[in-house]
Design an enzyme around this catalytic site. Structure first.
Site, PDB file in Angstrom:
ATOM      1  N   THR A   1      82.803  18.631  65.126  1.00  0.00           N
ATOM      2  CA  THR A   1      82.560  17.961  64.213  1.00  0.00           C
ATOM      3  C   THR A   1      82.486  18.822  62.806  1.00  0.00           C
ATOM      4  OG1 THR A   1      81.617  16.391  65.495  1.00  0.00           O
ATOM      5  CG2 THR A   1      80.929  16.306  63.284  1.00  0.00           C
TER       6      THR A   1
ATOM      7  N   SER B   1      86.376  33.344  53.340  1.00  0.00           N
ATOM      8  CA  SER B   1      84.736  33.210  53.921  1.00  0.00           C
ATOM      9  C   SER B   1      83.887  32.731  52.657  1.00  0.00           C
ATOM     10  CB  SER B   1      84.363  34.155  54.610  1.00  0.00           C
ATOM     11  OG  SER B   1      82.952  34.055  55.147  1.00  0.00           O
TER      12      SER B   1
ATOM     13  N   GLN C   1      87.283  39.541  51.141  1.00  0.00           N
ATOM     14  CA  GLN C   1      86.944  40.476  50.073  1.00  0.00           C
ATOM     15  C   GLN C   1      87.604  40.290  48.873  1.00  0.00           C
ATOM     16  OE1 GLN C   1      83.999  41.589  50.230  1.00  0.00           O
ATOM     17  NE2 GLN C   1      83.428  41.796  51.963  1.00  0.00           N
TER      18      GLN C   1
ATOM     19  N   CYS D   1      78.233  45.408  59.673  1.00  0.00           N
ATOM     20  CA  CYS D   1      78.499  44.999  61.219  1.00  0.00           C
ATOM     21  C   CYS D   1      78.603  46.309  62.163  1.00  0.00           C
ATOM     22  CB  CYS D   1      80.144  44.603  61.160  1.00  0.00           C
ATOM     23  SG  CYS D   1      80.513  43.223  59.670  1.00  0.00           S
TER      24      CYS D   1
HETATM   25  C1  LIG Z   1      82.810  39.615  55.987  1.00  0.00           C
HETATM   26  C2  LIG Z   1      84.178  39.809  56.562  1.00  0.00           C
HETATM   27  C3  LIG Z   1      84.784  39.224  57.447  1.00  0.00           C
HETATM   28  C4  LIG Z   1      84.126  38.432  58.141  1.00  0.00           C
HETATM   29  O1  LIG Z   1      83.719  37.207  57.544  1.00  0.00           O
HETATM   30  P1  LIG Z   1      82.615  36.315  58.281  1.00  0.00           P
HETATM   31  O2  LIG Z   1      82.592  35.052  57.498  1.00  0.00           O
HETATM   32  O3  LIG Z   1      81.262  36.868  58.165  1.00  0.00           O
HETATM   33  O4  LIG Z   1      82.777  36.207  59.680  1.00  0.00           O
HETATM   34  C5  LIG Z   1      86.064  39.693  57.749  1.00  0.00           C
HETATM   35  N1  LIG Z   1      86.784  40.359  56.731  1.00  0.00           N
HETATM   36  C6  LIG Z   1      86.256  40.777  55.975  1.00  0.00           C
HETATM   37  C7  LIG Z   1      87.187  41.906  55.068  1.00  0.00           C
HETATM   38  C8  LIG Z   1      85.097  40.806  55.478  1.00  0.00           C
HETATM   39  O5  LIG Z   1      84.385  41.662  54.566  1.00  0.00           O
END
Ligand SMILES: *Cc1c(COP(=O)(O)O)cnc(C)c1O
Length: 401
Positions: free
Chosen positions: A244, A206, A186, A332
């Site tokens: 891959t 991410s 985040q 989640c």
């Molecule tokens: C969304 C999130 C994740 C997970 O990332 P994904 O790519 O959706 O698996 C992990 N940590 C935090 C703080 C997030 O907000």
């Protein structure tokens, strides 16, 4: 009838940046396997390595320290799972010290992996947080010792936006001889993140939280740090993550961080102003609310508010009817009726935690949208409270610590 479409759920996921989308559409013609030696393969390889360079530069890392993975969750699982690696090929001596320290407010992919590891022989200790979601450095100092192998503390919390002082924490962790990981999913793309300045050994990113595609993330692994692949069976990613490569996703992630470099700073100042207007507006128009998270040390784009005597799910559904997307707790956790573990850790009681809404804004969020929300929200809360037996005006005080 919805008058406007307002997406205030950027911490769950973000729309693709138009530049990312454009580049990915063009790149769909590129299908070569980056491991192949012919021209198709070489073209794909060049694109993957170009993206690796961009991601590395964005966080101040070397290219060889970036491992592309399938998600932020996978990156976090990979780091924690070092604990059950018994191979001396990966980790000299075949084992890390047996204790993991993490916090009570981590993303479920850290908490659930920690719980799983606890069943497989690791000792896990959980740091508390204060009413604003900050960890206590004295408590950390007390927990650190020569049994601790890894500390994992998130940089920015996804539900309440609170930031931790990763630089200071990392210094303490290194002095005790343990390794430091931060889930910066985040934070990266919302504020400057420099792995050298932070000093961390592992850092998680991410793409879909910063206007890139879903299903691709990256793990920073500092040079010379013990490592063990979670997914084995190929030489990809310097032997650190078999499979891959997701060439299209990786390319999109590279373009996403490039756009963040250009847009991030100005955007964050604008979003902080929007958040202040939103917060003040809610405080002025609605009684018996509790703002969660740190007042200043927090993400500019995230506002989490508990509404006394109202179910968060009801608010969410009424707002959705008006075209506004928000979330309760975290995406989640939705589907379960448990109150948010993050809010409970800050000392908010279960009833108030049930009535909390996260507003998370992003690059297309506007003042007009904030004003629309401020028009629509008060009558919704009023309507739900009028139907509720749980709401007693002025009852807020008893519900917070
Ligand atoms: C969304 C999130 C994740 C997970 O990332 P994904 O790519 O959706 O698996 C992990 N940590 C935090 C703080 C997030 O907000």
């Amino acid at each position: 009838m919805a008058e406007m479409k307002v997406y205030f759920d950027h911490n769950a996921t973000t729309p693709l940046h138009p530049e990312v989308k454009k580049e990915m559409i063009e790149a769909m013609e590129m299908f070569g396997n980056p491991s192949s030696m012919h021209s198709w393969g070489r073209e794909a390889r060049a694109n993957v390595e170009d993206a690796r360079g961009k991601v590395a530069a964005f966080i101040g890392a070397d290219e060889r320290e970036i491992v592309f993975v399938g998600s932020g969750s996978e990156a976090n699982n990979t780091v924690l799972s070092l604990f059950v690696c018994a191979s001396s090929q990966c980790i000299p001596g075949g084992k890390l010290r047996g204790t993991i320290i993490t916090t009570k407010i981590e993303h479920p992919c850290v908490l659930e992996t920690s719980e799983c590891l606890a069943h497989r022989g690791a000792r896990v200790k959980y740091l508390d947080v204060d009413q604003y979601g900050k960890i206590d450095l004295d408590q950390l100092a007390g927990m650190l010792g020569d049994d601790v192998g890894l500390v994992s503390v998130m940089m920015a919390n996804n539900e309440i936006g609170t930031l931790q002082d990763i630089e200071t924490i990392t210094k303490m962790v290194h002095e005790s001889g343990a390794f430091m990981h931060t889930d910066a999913v985040q934070a990266v793309g919302k504020m400057p993140v420099d792995v050298r300045k932070l000093g961390v050994d592992f850092l998680t990113l991410s793409a879909h939280k910063m206007y890139g595609p879903k299903g691709v993330g990256a793990l920073f692994v500092k040079k010379g740090i013990p490592y063990c692949p979670l997914i084995r069976g190929g030489h990809q990613e310097f032997g650190r993550r078999a499979g891959t490569e997701n060439t299209l996703g990786i390319l999109g992630m590279g373009r996403a961080v490039e756009m963040r470099t250009l847009e991030m700073q100005e955007e964050e100042e604008r979003l902080l102003h929007l958040k202040q207007v939103l917060r003040r507006g809610i405080e002025e128009r609605i009684d018996d609310i509790h703002v969660n998270g740190h007042p200043t040390d927090a993400l500019a784009s995230t506002l989490n508010v508990s509404f006394m005597g109202v179910e968060g799910e009801s608010i969410l559904l009424y707002l959705d009817l008006q075209g506004i997307a928000v979330s309760t707790g975290s995406a989640c956790a939705s589907g379960s009726l448990d109150p948010s573990h993050v809010l409970l850790a800050t000392g908010v009681n279960a009833e108030l935690a049930h009535g909390s809404i996260r507003f998370s804004m992003g690059r297309e969020s506007s003042m007009q949208e904030v004003e629309y929300l401020l028009d629509v929200l008060p009558p919704i809360i009023q309507r739900i409270r009028n139907m509720s037996t749980a709401y007693i005006k002025g009852g807020l005080h008893a519900a917070t610590r």
